[in-house]
Motif scaffolding. Sequence first.
Motif, PDB file in Angstrom:
ATOM      1  N   PRO A  96       0.821  -1.220   0.000  1.00 65.55           N
ATOM      2  CA  PRO A  96       0.000   0.000   0.000  1.00 65.55           C
ATOM      3  C   PRO A  96       0.853   1.268   0.000  1.00 65.55           C
ATOM      4  O   PRO A  96       2.018   1.262   0.427  1.00 65.55           O
ATOM      5  N   ASP A  97       0.264   2.344  -0.476  1.00 64.27           N
ATOM      6  CA  ASP A  97       0.886   3.659  -0.417  1.00 64.27           C
ATOM      7  C   ASP A  97       0.668   4.201   1.003  1.00 64.27           C
ATOM      8  O   ASP A  97      -0.345   4.847   1.291  1.00 64.27           O
ATOM      9  N   LEU A  98       1.606   3.921   1.876  1.00 64.08           N
ATOM     10  CA  LEU A  98       1.410   4.235   3.301  1.00 64.08           C
ATOM     11  C   LEU A  98       1.381   5.738   3.563  1.00 64.08           C
ATOM     12  O   LEU A  98       0.780   6.176   4.546  1.00 64.08           O
ATOM     13  N   ALA A  99       2.017   6.542   2.685  1.00 67.31           N
ATOM     14  CA  ALA A  99       1.969   7.995   2.860  1.00 67.31           C
ATOM     15  C   ALA A  99       0.531   8.498   2.744  1.00 67.31           C
ATOM     16  O   ALA A  99       0.099   9.386   3.497  1.00 67.31           O
ATOM     17  N   ALA A 100      -0.220   7.923   1.814  1.00 72.94           N
ATOM     18  CA  ALA A 100      -1.626   8.321   1.648  1.00 72.94           C
ATOM     19  C   ALA A 100      -2.444   7.939   2.878  1.00 72.94           C
ATOM     20  O   ALA A 100      -3.337   8.700   3.310  1.00 72.94           O
TER      21      ALA A 100
END
Length: 436
Positions: A96-100
């Motif tokens: 997953p795009d953890l920053a998002a």
Amino acid sequence: MLDLNRPEWLPTRRHLLSQAAVLPLAVLPLQSALAQFRVEVSGAGVTQIPISGVAFRDNGLANQDMVAIVRADLERSGQFKFIEPLPVRLDETSRPDLAAWREKGTDALLTGSVSKLADGRFDIRFRLWDSVRGQDLGGLSYPVNAGDLRYAAHRIADYVYEKLTGEKGVFATRIAYVTKNGPRYTLLVADSDGENAKATLSSPEPIISPSWAPGGGQLAYVSFESRKPVIYSHDVATGKRRLLANFRGSNSAPSWSPDGRQVVATLSLSGNAQVYLMDANGGQPRRLTQSGSIDTEPVFSADGRSIFFVSDRGGSPQIYRMGAGGENPQRLTFTGNYNISPAPSPDGRWLAFISRVGGAFRLHVMELSSGNVTALSDASADESPSFAPNSRLIVYATRDRGQEALMTSTVDGRVKTRLTGAQGDIREPEWGPFVR
């Protein structure tokens, strides 16, 4: 001298005054019960971990919403706040795009999938992510039958809880409790959230005081089927039961020693109710208290070195503590003139109990090291507290909105969950141990 049969002595006994018709007793292997629970969570913890979860891929194959069960478990603990997920599809293999997710405000993310195995079972897989540190916190796979899907979800919640708090979760443990529907009493074993209830015993006569043995394989209880209180032990897996105590007079309030080798109970062999110690495999009981008063509700401390009990030897029911051999009894409760139902926490730090305040029976907790007492409830008919095995939650019975229900409360009283059965009254809860 107080009369044990008077309802003002123990609120759990006030239900025994009504007499039921003689109907056949049914000792049951664990069978599914029809009654389910309505769960209502109120309050919030001081510090809550924000977490989110994406619907498991192919969850439609199963008849349980895995993320919803995990969410309910974590919120019930008071230590988590669920953040609505981003509109994306992920599973345990995704990166997953953890920053998002961090921008969304969540510290952790749960992903997973459901698949059907060739033998008909389900394979439940999941992965947990730390979106703040950008770390993979690991994952597992649980191959389970359809009837164990909720159990798998509870196991996932335990995994998440332990990874994010450092303490063991209790969601995959069980609770025992008694329902009364019309003239019928039923002893049930259920998941920690009250769901998936299975009946172990049904009787027209009262059933009280369920007590789990260490390891969760045995459940002692008191039955009035012989028109007097008699103590039995029930094998949870097989449904078989055996007699523990049927001595002259009353046999009540059983509680196991931490090693499971002994049982303390209240017997009236001497004429008045006293605390006795028995071998769990049978034999003659040994008297531990030597008073002319009523001594009852004995329960071992977690380390097995002492026993808490209730006595009116000082003129009113109060909670005492003595050595495991009956030595040096000392009074513990001094706030109020009526304190009963001691329930020590497994970590040895707390003692939950019921105190009568202005005619109302309310849940309290004492910090044993300081003696400080805190009221956790403002209700009027609380009874039968029992700690979760991680000492973080307390389950108890109460009367709320005209119906008997189970409640769970955090030890600080900030978060409460109300479990209300679809049918009948609910009472006598006992939280089971971690399963060995």
